[in-house]
Design a protein around this motif. Structure first.
Motif, PDB file in Angstrom:
ATOM      1  N   PRO A 190       0.830  -1.206   0.000  1.00  0.00           N
ATOM      2  CA  PRO A 190       0.000   0.000   0.000  1.00  0.00           C
ATOM      3  C   PRO A 190       0.867   1.260   0.000  1.00  0.00           C
ATOM      4  O   PRO A 190       1.899   1.313   0.674  1.00  0.00           O
ATOM      5  N   GLN A 191       0.440   2.257  -0.738  1.00  0.00           N
ATOM      6  CA  GLN A 191       1.180   3.511  -0.822  1.00  0.00           C
ATOM      7  C   GLN A 191       1.355   4.142   0.560  1.00  0.00           C
ATOM      8  O   GLN A 191       2.384   4.782   0.842  1.00  0.00           O
ATOM      9  N   SER A 192       0.388   3.943   1.436  1.00  0.00           N
ATOM     10  CA  SER A 192       0.451   4.544   2.766  1.00  0.00           C
ATOM     11  C   SER A 192       1.654   4.054   3.561  1.00  0.00           C
ATOM     12  O   SER A 192       2.229   4.805   4.361  1.00  0.00           O
ATOM     13  N   ASP A 195       4.650   5.892   2.262  1.00  0.00           N
ATOM     14  CA  ASP A 195       4.578   7.296   2.682  1.00  0.00           C
ATOM     15  C   ASP A 195       5.045   7.484   4.127  1.00  0.00           C
ATOM     16  O   ASP A 195       5.453   8.588   4.506  1.00  0.00           O
ATOM     17  N   ARG A 229      -1.712  -7.177  -5.513  1.00  0.00           N
ATOM     18  CA  ARG A 229      -2.509  -6.179  -4.797  1.00  0.00           C
ATOM     19  C   ARG A 229      -3.726  -6.830  -4.136  1.00  0.00           C
ATOM     20  O   ARG A 229      -4.380  -7.698  -4.710  1.00  0.00           O
ATOM     21  N   ALA A 233      -7.381  -0.071  -1.230  1.00  0.00           N
ATOM     22  CA  ALA A 233      -6.465   1.041  -0.978  1.00  0.00           C
ATOM     23  C   ALA A 233      -5.506   1.231  -2.155  1.00  0.00           C
ATOM     24  O   ALA A 233      -5.260   0.310  -2.938  1.00  0.00           O
ATOM     25  N   LYS A 234      -4.955   2.435  -2.268  1.00  0.00           N
ATOM     26  CA  LYS A 234      -3.976   2.719  -3.320  1.00  0.00           C
ATOM     27  C   LYS A 234      -2.674   1.987  -3.019  1.00  0.00           C
ATOM     28  O   LYS A 234      -2.145   2.061  -1.905  1.00  0.00           O
ATOM     29  N   TRP A 235      -2.165   1.264  -4.018  1.00  0.00           N
ATOM     30  CA  TRP A 235      -0.896   0.560  -3.892  1.00  0.00           C
ATOM     31  C   TRP A 235       0.138   1.191  -4.813  1.00  0.00           C
ATOM     32  O   TRP A 235      -0.207   1.895  -5.763  1.00  0.00           O
ATOM     33  N   GLY A 237       2.820   1.459  -7.758  1.00  0.00           N
ATOM     34  CA  GLY A 237       2.685   0.965  -9.116  1.00  0.00           C
ATOM     35  C   GLY A 237       3.869   1.364  -9.968  1.00  0.00           C
ATOM     36  O   GLY A 237       4.836   1.945  -9.476  1.00  0.00           O
ATOM     37  N   SER A 239       1.254  -1.509 -11.817  1.00  0.00           N
ATOM     38  CA  SER A 239       0.998  -2.924 -11.557  1.00  0.00           C
ATOM     39  C   SER A 239       1.562  -3.775 -12.686  1.00  0.00           C
ATOM     40  O   SER A 239       1.763  -3.298 -13.819  1.00  0.00           O
ATOM     41  N   ASP A 242      -0.812  -3.765 -15.564  1.00  0.00           N
ATOM     42  CA  ASP A 242      -0.717  -2.564 -16.408  1.00  0.00           C
ATOM     43  C   ASP A 242       0.453  -2.674 -17.373  1.00  0.00           C
ATOM     44  O   ASP A 242       0.348  -2.272 -18.548  1.00  0.00           O
TER      45      ASP A 242
END
Length: 329
Positions: A190-192, A195, A229, A233-235, A237, A239, A242
């Motif tokens: 997760p991006q969190s 961060d 994933r 929640a935002k992960w 990337g 991905s 993608d």
């Protein structure tokens, strides 16, 4: 000095019946779900029950269990052979047997005077190495005369040579079908978590850059992507899915290489080998190749032995503010 080497790894269910409790242990880890108890316990019960049927289907592809323990045992045996009788290599899995408390008791019974904690995660994350180290220190406080820690080794030369060698095998086959794109696929986060200062993504980038340099292929077409994933929640990337869509649009073959996994398990043998291969075929990608994990490649095992000799050697600037072992080695 009698030195116990504790190899940390994730662990995996050893039967289909073990899938649900394995998942509960995973999601009940505060490093994975930060909610306080009893909320985390309730969430872990709910998520593990919901995901168990899907996960059992995944492990059915693998003969009804994870192959991770056997592969870790092979790595431990290879490292033991290289280090000799003054060392004892033990395995501590985080979410399924053998757990860290078993490794601790075995180290004590052997009479270890010193312990070196060696994660099989080249890149540090609070969700993997951080979680295992915290648990170990809670269990083993003051149990040994000396404890040293390898927190991360994203650019360890043996690791990099082994990864490049595995990729070269696929590259030599792929170039016959046009110039392929090399996709370095790592487990996402997760991006969190990033961060908050977790160095994992930066260290994945360091590993990838080192492998690209080791390959030495002129004008190499490559990219980093992230798989596995879970949840809304935002992960981080892009991905892996993608990147496969982009490769299809560009009409290029792909070589997918695991960059954060050093063993084969469900994320490589099912997600990469079956699910993403099927997606690549569906999208019309000209050819799909997958580089093997380093497993017990001699260069990788020699690299681990070198880290045992100097646990701080591979850290340097790669070590992030979240690393728990600063000042210990």
């Amino acid at each position: 000095m009698k030195t116990a080497i504790i190899l940390f790894n994730l662990g995996g269910p050893d039967s289909l019946d073990a899938v649900k409790p394995f998942l509960f242990n995973l999601f009940n880890d505060k490093a994975i779900i930060g909610a306080p108890n009893p909320i985390r316990w309730l969430l872990a019960k709910y998520i593990s029950a919901k995901r168990a049927p899907i996960a059992r289907g995944i492990y059915q592809h693998l003969g009804g269990k994870s192959p991770l323990l056997e592969q870790t045992q092979d790595q431990a045996a290879a490292l033991q052979k290289l280090l000799g009788n003054d060392f004892k290599v033990l395995i501590a899995m985080r979410y399924w047997h053998p757990f860290a408390d078993q490794a601790l008791q075995e180290a004590k019974a052997w009479g270890a005077e010193r312990v070196i904690l060696l994660p099989l995660y080249p890149q540090f994350s609070t969700t993997t190495t951080g979680s295992s180290l915290k648990q170990w220190h809670q269990l083993a406080a003051n149990s040994f005369g000396e404890t040293r820690t390898v927190c991360c080794y994203p650019v360890e030369p043996g690791l990099i040579r082994a990864m490049a060698a595995k990729i070269r095998v696929e590259w030599d086959q792929a170039v016959g079908q046009g110039r392929p794109r090399l996709l370095f696929s790592a487990h996402g986060l997760p991006q969190s978590i990033i961060d908050k200062g977790d160095p994992y993504q930066r260290q994945v980038e360091q590993t990838t850059a080192a492998v690209v340099a080791e390959l030495g292929i002129a004008d190499l077409d490559w990219a980093i992507c992230y798989q596995s994933r879970v949840g809304p929640a935002k992960w981080i990337g892009p991905s892996t899915e993608d990147e496969l869509h982009r490769a299809a649009a560009d009409k290029v073959a792909v070589i997918v290489a695991p960059v954060a996994f050093v063993s084969e398990h469900s994320e490589t043998l099912v997600e990469l080998d079956i699910e993403y291969r099927h997606l690549a075929e569906k999208l019309g990608i000209p050819a799909y190749f997958r580089a093997a994990a380093v497993s017990s490649h001699p260069d990788f095992i020699k690299g681990l032995a070198d880290l045992v000799g100097d646990p701080g050697a591979a850290r340097g600037k790669a070590c992030g503010s979240q690393c728990l072992c600063k000042g210990e080695a």
